[in-house]
Design an enzyme around this catalytic site. Structure first.
Site, mmCIF file in Angstrom:
data_model
loop_
_atom_site.group_PDB
_atom_site.id
_atom_site.type_symbol
_atom_site.label_atom_id
_atom_site.label_comp_id
_atom_site.label_asym_id
_atom_site.label_seq_id
_atom_site.Cartn_x
_atom_site.Cartn_y
_atom_site.Cartn_z
ATOM 1 N N ASP A 82 0.825 -1.216 0.000
ATOM 2 C CA ASP A 82 0.000 0.000 0.000
ATOM 3 C C ASP A 82 0.852 1.255 0.000
ATOM 4 O O ASP A 82 2.034 1.246 0.344
ATOM 5 C CB ASP A 82 -0.962 0.014 1.186
ATOM 6 C CG ASP A 82 -0.278 -0.022 2.547
ATOM 7 O OD1 ASP A 82 0.769 -0.680 2.670
ATOM 8 O OD2 ASP A 82 -0.796 0.610 3.485
ATOM 9 N N GLU A 161 0.022 -1.169 5.667
ATOM 10 C CA GLU A 161 1.128 -0.734 6.518
ATOM 11 C C GLU A 161 1.017 0.748 6.853
ATOM 12 O O GLU A 161 1.476 1.181 7.909
ATOM 13 C CB GLU A 161 2.465 -1.009 5.817
ATOM 14 C CG GLU A 161 3.696 -0.814 6.685
ATOM 15 C CD GLU A 161 4.259 0.595 6.680
ATOM 16 O OE1 GLU A 161 5.138 0.889 7.509
ATOM 17 O OE2 GLU A 161 3.830 1.416 5.839
#
Length: 398
Positions: A82, A161
């Site tokens: 991400d 994350e």
């Protein structure tokens, strides 16, 4: 295309033996802001399942691939899929899709970019350059008749994350399939400019509520302005002098900051509540509990009691652990002088699992999340070469 919108068609990655700089660009072109990682996870899973020497498992939007050569040791190469949201500043270059710019600033980039050519796009440093390196190594070691590494490898590609720790895909794997993360050593391919960074600072977040009494601003003397009442708290935070703490030979810089403030209900109402969000970055000499105690002591200088403070998030620090034999061997293989990691990374999760871990990846961490986020072709290639030499010692790293 409108770079603010996610891609809705299923992307397919090119063969993983593509130049790793070009592979980085392919990854950047797949929108994967937190909560939108599924399409990229699909593409990564499909590419890995095509490699006969790898076993692959999918847990949510996290993908784990492993060699099973039966070697004496195992290492993990981990990275998150991400990114933070796209820039909103007009003309920002760190967007999606990616773009190449020549190192000279003039002309065009050749079909295969030169080492100095610059790739702009969201996630270029944090951390699709590192993910491209992971995939390139998987493509090398997972193919038919590929080189045999010196140690078995586990690749972990995970989601979420860049948001609160409770949603982390790596945390999900640790809870649901911890055996997949068992290893002798781990490398997190966060951006470090190609230098080993040991450990990481911890991070904790707090919501401090300052009360007031509402009143009409035409009769403001009947109220107590909660925003004004937060001034002592802001003064204490502004005057705070963060420490630099040496841990195992590395200097970690701390920080305590107000990062957001909320208050007020209308333009003619004295606010009856003000909330200040505070973030503490603490060195690995402290536990999370000790970090809380330190923050409470600082806030007490402003007359704030612990009862007025809500802990909203906390993640532990990780000690460097560079004296561990696996870490020392890694440093010797890739070269350079180790540095501390000032931000928080998932080396802390590996540390909690008893797996020594370091940060090592392409790109300048200071460019992470920036409006002009970028990485050079040479930086990604150099990282791949270093890791290849470590994993396949007889290799020349190319």
């Amino acid at each position: 295309m409108d770079s603010s919108l996610p891609v809705t068609t299923a992307p397919v990655l090119p063969p993983l033996d593509l130049d790793v700089a070009l592979l980085t660009a392919e990854l950047l072109d797949i929108h994967s802001v937190s909560d939108h990682e599924t399409l990229l996870a699909d593409a990564v899973e499909e590419a890995l399942r095509a490699l006969p020497a790898l076993s692959v498992q999918r847990i949510g939007d996290a993908v784990v691939a492993r060699t099973e050569f039966g070697l004496d040791s195992r290492v993990v190469l981990a990275g998150h899929l991400d990114t933070v949201p796209l820039p909103t500043v007009p003309g920002a270059r760190g967007t999606v899709p990616s773009r190449w710019e020549p190192a000279t600033g003039v002309g065009t980039v050749a079909a295969v970019p030169a080492d100095g050519d610059v790739l702009y796009g969201r996630g270029a440093t944090d951390m699709k350059g590192g993910v491209a390196v992971q995939l390139a190594l998987a493509g090398l070691l997972g193919r038919d008749a590929g080189p045999r590494p010196a140690r078995d490898v586990t690749w972990v590609f995970y989601d979420h994350e860049e948001v609160e720790a409770a949603r982390s895909g790596l945390g999900r794997i640790a809870r649901q399939a911890p055996a997949l993360l068992e290893a002798d050593f781990a490398v997190l391919l966060e951006p470090t400019d190609g230098v080993v960074e040991g450990g990481c600072n911890g991070t904790s977040r707090y919501l401090v509520t300052v009360p007031g009494v509402a009143a009409h601003t035409g009769r403001s003397w009947r109220g107590v302005n909660a925003i004004h009442a937060s001034a002592p708290l802001l003064t204490v935070l502004a005057a705070y002098e963060p420490a630099t703490v040496m841990v195992e030979g590395l200097d970690y810089r701390e920080g305590l900051n107000a990062v957001r403030i909320h208050g007020g209900t209308a333009g003619n109402v004295v606010p009856d509540s003000c909330a200040v969000e505070v973030n503490y970055r603490f060195a690995p000499d402290k536990t999370v509990e000790q970090a809380h105690e330190h923050v409470y002591a600082v806030l007490a200088r402003a007359g704030i009691s612990p009862e007025a403070v809500e802990v909203t998030d906390a993640s532990p620090a990780a000690r460097p652990g560079l004296d561990h034999p696996a870490a020392a061997a890694f440093v010797a293989a890739v070269g350079g002088v180790p540095m501390p990691k000032y931000g928080w990374t998932d080396v802390a999760r590996f540390s909690e699992l008893g797996v020594p871990a370091v940060n090592f990846g392409p790109g300048d961490a200071l460019l992470a999340h920036a409006d002009d986020e970028h990485v050079t072709a040479g930086a990604v290639r150099a990282c791949l070469g270093a890791l290849r030499r470590w994993l396949v010692p007889e290799s020349d790293g190319r």
